[in-house]
Design a protein around this motif. Structure first.
Motif, PDB file in Angstrom:
ATOM      1  N   THR A  24      -7.792  -3.977  13.808  1.00  0.00           N
ATOM      2  CA  THR A  24      -9.132  -3.360  13.920  1.00  0.00           C
ATOM      3  C   THR A  24      -9.698  -2.386  12.863  1.00  0.00           C
ATOM      4  O   THR A  24     -10.780  -2.100  12.747  1.00  0.00           O
ATOM      5  CB  THR A  24      -9.265  -2.825  15.452  1.00  0.00           C
ATOM      6  N   LYS A  25      -8.701  -1.900  12.307  1.00  0.00           N
ATOM      7  CA  LYS A  25      -8.929  -0.787  11.426  1.00  0.00           C
ATOM      8  C   LYS A  25      -9.112  -1.479  10.089  1.00  0.00           C
ATOM      9  O   LYS A  25      -9.456  -0.782   9.205  1.00  0.00           O
ATOM     10  CB  LYS A  25      -7.927   0.086  11.420  1.00  0.00           C
ATOM     11  N   ALA A  26      -8.732  -2.777   9.811  1.00  0.00           N
ATOM     12  CA  ALA A  26      -8.950  -3.467   8.499  1.00  0.00           C
ATOM     13  C   ALA A  26      -9.795  -4.665   8.821  1.00  0.00           C
ATOM     14  O   ALA A  26      -9.310  -6.026   8.918  1.00  0.00           O
ATOM     15  CB  ALA A  26      -7.663  -3.876   8.102  1.00  0.00           C
ATOM     16  N   PRO A  27     -11.087  -4.404   9.388  1.00  0.00           N
ATOM     17  CA  PRO A  27     -11.811  -5.686   9.837  1.00  0.00           C
ATOM     18  C   PRO A  27     -11.976  -6.739   8.520  1.00  0.00           C
ATOM     19  O   PRO A  27     -12.123  -7.827   8.795  1.00  0.00           O
ATOM     20  CB  PRO A  27     -13.131  -5.103   9.985  1.00  0.00           C
ATOM     21  N   ILE A  28     -11.858  -6.529   7.357  1.00  0.00           N
ATOM     22  CA  ILE A  28     -11.715  -7.362   6.110  1.00  0.00           C
ATOM     23  C   ILE A  28     -10.476  -6.962   5.378  1.00  0.00           C
ATOM     24  O   ILE A  28     -10.373  -6.061   4.790  1.00  0.00           O
ATOM     25  CB  ILE A  28     -13.037  -7.297   5.310  1.00  0.00           C
ATOM     26  N   GLY A  29      -9.801  -8.202   5.370  1.00  0.00           N
ATOM     27  CA  GLY A  29      -8.586  -7.806   4.337  1.00  0.00           C
ATOM     28  C   GLY A  29      -8.376  -8.808   3.505  1.00  0.00           C
ATOM     29  O   GLY A  29      -9.451  -8.875   2.672  1.00  0.00           O
ATOM     30  N   ILE A  30      -7.503  -9.563   3.125  1.00  0.00           N
ATOM     31  CA  ILE A  30      -7.142 -10.524   2.126  1.00  0.00           C
ATOM     32  C   ILE A  30      -8.380 -11.620   2.040  1.00  0.00           C
ATOM     33  O   ILE A  30      -8.682 -12.110   3.185  1.00  0.00           O
ATOM     34  CB  ILE A  30      -5.939 -11.089   1.898  1.00  0.00           C
ATOM     35  N   GLY A  31      -8.884 -11.738   0.971  1.00  0.00           N
ATOM     36  CA  GLY A  31      -9.967 -13.011   0.861  1.00  0.00           C
ATOM     37  C   GLY A  31     -11.248 -12.541   0.339  1.00  0.00           C
ATOM     38  O   GLY A  31     -12.306 -13.503   0.514  1.00  0.00           O
ATOM     39  N   ASP A  32     -11.483 -11.417   0.321  1.00  0.00           N
ATOM     40  CA  ASP A  32     -12.753 -10.728  -0.096  1.00  0.00           C
ATOM     41  C   ASP A  32     -12.951 -10.105  -1.376  1.00  0.00           C
ATOM     42  O   ASP A  32     -11.867  -9.836  -2.017  1.00  0.00           O
ATOM     43  CB  ASP A  32     -13.604 -10.158   1.051  1.00  0.00           C
ATOM     44  N   ASP A  33     -14.185  -9.415  -2.065  1.00  0.00           N
ATOM     45  CA  ASP A  33     -13.965  -8.798  -2.864  1.00  0.00           C
ATOM     46  C   ASP A  33     -13.160  -7.660  -2.777  1.00  0.00           C
ATOM     47  O   ASP A  33     -12.662  -6.888  -4.009  1.00  0.00           O
ATOM     48  CB  ASP A  33     -15.440  -8.384  -3.533  1.00  0.00           C
ATOM     49  N   ALA A  34     -13.242  -6.943  -1.720  1.00  0.00           N
ATOM     50  CA  ALA A  34     -12.356  -5.643  -1.441  1.00  0.00           C
ATOM     51  C   ALA A  34     -12.156  -5.762  -0.005  1.00  0.00           C
ATOM     52  O   ALA A  34     -12.656  -6.469   0.954  1.00  0.00           O
ATOM     53  CB  ALA A  34     -13.317  -4.432  -1.844  1.00  0.00           C
ATOM     54  N   ALA A  35     -10.978  -5.088   0.255  1.00  0.00           N
ATOM     55  CA  ALA A  35     -10.501  -4.775   1.914  1.00  0.00           C
ATOM     56  C   ALA A  35     -11.731  -4.035   2.292  1.00  0.00           C
ATOM     57  O   ALA A  35     -12.025  -2.871   1.630  1.00  0.00           O
ATOM     58  CB  ALA A  35      -9.169  -4.537   1.957  1.00  0.00           C
ATOM     59  N   ALA A  36     -12.008  -3.998   3.683  1.00  0.00           N
ATOM     60  CA  ALA A  36     -12.936  -2.942   4.342  1.00  0.00           C
ATOM     61  C   ALA A  36     -11.849  -2.312   5.421  1.00  0.00           C
ATOM     62  O   ALA A  36     -11.233  -2.990   6.149  1.00  0.00           O
ATOM     63  CB  ALA A  36     -14.027  -3.456   5.060  1.00  0.00           C
ATOM     64  N   LEU A  37     -11.778  -0.819   5.482  1.00  0.00           N
ATOM     65  CA  LEU A  37     -10.930  -0.272   6.508  1.00  0.00           C
ATOM     66  C   LEU A  37     -11.836   0.717   6.997  1.00  0.00           C
ATOM     67  O   LEU A  37     -12.638   1.711   6.519  1.00  0.00           O
ATOM     68  CB  LEU A  37      -9.990   0.541   5.478  1.00  0.00           C
ATOM     69  N   SER A  38     -11.620   0.991   8.508  1.00  0.00           N
ATOM     70  CA  SER A  38     -12.302   1.700   9.289  1.00  0.00           C
ATOM     71  C   SER A  38     -11.493   2.914   9.888  1.00  0.00           C
ATOM     72  O   SER A  38     -10.635   2.557  10.576  1.00  0.00           O
ATOM     73  CB  SER A  38     -13.091   0.986  10.232  1.00  0.00           C
ATOM     74  N   SER A  40     -13.152   6.040  10.600  1.00  0.00           N
ATOM     75  CA  SER A  40     -14.140   6.545  11.652  1.00  0.00           C
ATOM     76  C   SER A  40     -14.926   5.793  11.760  1.00  0.00           C
ATOM     77  O   SER A  40     -15.118   4.535  11.387  1.00  0.00           O
ATOM     78  CB  SER A  40     -14.853   7.841  10.739  1.00  0.00           C
ATOM     79  N   SER A  41     -15.970   6.177  12.914  1.00  0.00           N
ATOM     80  CA  SER A  41     -17.007   4.960  13.443  1.00  0.00           C
ATOM     81  C   SER A  41     -18.065   4.966  12.623  1.00  0.00           C
ATOM     82  O   SER A  41     -18.968   3.995  12.837  1.00  0.00           O
ATOM     83  CB  SER A  41     -17.356   5.328  14.512  1.00  0.00           C
ATOM     84  N   SER A  42     -18.300   6.029  11.396  1.00  0.00           N
ATOM     85  CA  SER A  42     -19.495   5.864  10.829  1.00  0.00           C
ATOM     86  C   SER A  42     -19.511   5.167   9.550  1.00  0.00           C
ATOM     87  O   SER A  42     -20.541   4.445   9.125  1.00  0.00           O
ATOM     88  CB  SER A  42     -20.061   7.166  10.667  1.00  0.00           C
ATOM     89  N   SER A  43     -18.418   5.288   8.883  1.00  0.00           N
ATOM     90  CA  SER A  43     -18.472   4.623   7.598  1.00  0.00           C
ATOM     91  C   SER A  43     -17.283   4.086   7.295  1.00  0.00           C
ATOM     92  O   SER A  43     -16.142   3.998   8.043  1.00  0.00           O
ATOM     93  CB  SER A  43     -18.781   5.594   6.287  1.00  0.00           C
ATOM     94  N   THR A  44     -17.069   3.050   6.118  1.00  0.00           N
ATOM     95  CA  THR A  44     -15.898   2.040   5.953  1.00  0.00           C
ATOM     96  C   THR A  44     -15.337   2.423   4.545  1.00  0.00           C
ATOM     97  O   THR A  44     -16.167   2.552   3.612  1.00  0.00           O
ATOM     98  CB  THR A  44     -16.441   0.631   6.294  1.00  0.00           C
ATOM     99  N   VAL A  45     -14.155   2.216   4.477  1.00  0.00           N
ATOM    100  CA  VAL A  45     -13.636   2.465   3.261  1.00  0.00           C
ATOM    101  C   VAL A  45     -13.350   1.181   2.511  1.00  0.00           C
ATOM    102  O   VAL A  45     -12.897   0.113   3.189  1.00  0.00           O
ATOM    103  CB  VAL A  45     -12.204   3.134   3.264  1.00  0.00           C
ATOM    104  N   LEU A  46     -13.754   1.082   1.298  1.00  0.00           N
ATOM    105  CA  LEU A  46     -13.393  -0.340   0.806  1.00  0.00           C
ATOM    106  C   LEU A  46     -12.386  -0.165  -0.384  1.00  0.00           C
ATOM    107  O   LEU A  46     -12.498   0.933  -1.219  1.00  0.00           O
ATOM    108  CB  LEU A  46     -14.828  -0.751   0.194  1.00  0.00           C
ATOM    109  N   ALA A  47     -11.612  -1.035  -0.520  1.00  0.00           N
ATOM    110  CA  ALA A  47     -10.339  -1.024  -1.579  1.00  0.00           C
ATOM    111  C   ALA A  47     -10.272  -2.189  -2.326  1.00  0.00           C
ATOM    112  O   ALA A  47     -10.097  -3.285  -1.595  1.00  0.00           O
ATOM    113  CB  ALA A  47      -9.076  -0.609  -0.521  1.00  0.00           C
TER     114      ALA A  47
END
Ligand code: ADP
Ligand code: MG
Length: 344
Positions: A24-38, A40-47
């Motif tokens: 749940t802390k990585a709602p978007i993993g392999i397969g998109d332009d960047a991974a999305a990591l949560s 905190s509840s307010s913002s998401t880290v993109l890698a």
């Protein structure tokens, strides 16, 4: 099994299906332009991370180190842009052959920082080692986005309209011009203004970071990707992730005057847009009821087609002929040309 049996994207898909780890802390993993990591509840880290390898992605006969640094930043910033994020931090790994000089490395960092600095993205780390083969660059960029505003590749629905920012194909034509000139040792000879502009778009591409954030913040886009492999392949990635098809109107694909007026290119202008890649424009889809939101952004975009039910992509020519649109962009394990940014 040979890598060429799977192709680059088949291999990535196999890795994704077999080894991808989600939480749940990585709602978007392999397969998109960047991974999305949560975290905190307010913002998401993109890698996102990208490799550039001498002889595969670039050739020092056709690029200077400043441009290489610039482009290494551009490829990653563009992936953050395609998610609608803001790039924040950069990590740079270098594999250095002995022939590379300290001055060349300074040039690389100046080019990297010139572009990253425009977006206030900071260089915070990396790794350095000797390479017995070519020059190798590995760049990782971390970005951030308000949690609700990330645009993935997977949200397109039948009926959505397809848009692209700016114009496509210049970068591929610019590479061809550079290759021809380095082959004939005319690198320093005079270029026409049109040729210079195509070469500039190849060596110093401008990632659409601000536009990506505006598109995402407006909530108008159902899916988005950056055009790094060519329109046919990158639209293919959206269709694949969204499980839809598409129709593209050939005469709507935006091409610059420089590309259309350049004499002596090997292929028709449209082919550079469809399959050459490295333009780093944004390709995205918009449901009909959100078109006004897009118009209000006043970003230079062109509508080029429509998302369809079914899984096929079709190119409709100016004369109305329907042709299958096959992903024909760059694939590392099935190269139609041997190198991406290097001499064939
Ligand atoms: P882009 O052209 O946008 O950089 P890629 O085609 O390189 O995208 O990658 C597509 C997706 O596959 C990304 O989510 C990326 O993180 C993932 N990916 C690529 N290569 C690998 C790998 N070797 N292992 C795990 N994930 C990978
Ligand atoms: Mg991308």
């Amino acid at each position: 099994m040979k890598l060429s049996d799977l192709g680059e994207f088949g291999l990535i898909d196999r890795i994704r299906r077999t080894f991808s780890q989600r939480s749940t802390k990585a709602p978007i993993g392999i397969g998109d332009d960047a991974a999305a990591l949560s975290f905190s509840s307010s913002s998401t880290v993109l890698a996102t991370t990208d490799l550039l390898i001498e002889g595969v992605h670039f050739d020092l006969a056709t690029t200077d180190l400043y441009s290489l640094g610039w482009k290494s930043a551009a490829a990653n910033l563009s992936d953050i842009a395609a998610m609608g994020g803001k790039p924040r931090f950069c990590l740079i790994g270098l594999g250095l052959p002995r022939r590379i000089t300290v001055e060349q490395i300074d040039g690389f960092y100046k080019g990297f920082r010139a572009l990253a600095g425009r977006h206030h993205a900071l260089i915070i780390g990396g790794d350095t080692c000797r390479s017995e083969q070519g020059f190798l660059v590995s760049v990782t960029v971390l970005g951030e986005s308000p949690r609700t505003r990330i645009v993935a590749r997977s949200g397109s629905r039948p009926g959505d309209l397809i848009f692209v920012t700016g114009a496509l194909g210049d970068s591929g034509a610019g590479l061809e011009i550079l290759e021809k000139r380095s082959g004939t040792r005319r690198m320093t000879g005079k270029m026409t203004a049109a040729e210079r502009s195509l070469v500039e778009r190849h060596l110093r591409p401008v990632p659409r970071v601000e536009w990506g954030r505006k598109i995402a913040a407006s909530g108008c886009a159902s899916a988005m990707i950056d055009v790094s492999d060519g329109l046919s392949s990158d639209l293919g990635h959206i269709c694949e992730a969204s499980r839809v098809g598409a129709e593209v109107l050939a005469d709507r694909v935006p091409l610059t005057k420089a590309l259309l007026s350049s004499k002596g290119l090997r292929r028709p202008a449209l082919e550079y847009a469809l399959s050459a890649g490295e333009d780093y424009e944004l390709l995205f889809t918009v449901p009909a009821n959100k078109l006004r939101k897009l118009r209000n952004l006043r970003i230079p975009v062109t509508g080029i087609g429509r998302i369809m039910a079914g899984r096929t992509m079709t190119l409709i020519t100016a004369a109305g002929t329907r042709l299958p649109l096959e992903p024909s962009g760059y694939d590392h394990f099935r190269p139609r040309v041997r190198t991406k940014g290097a001499r064939p």
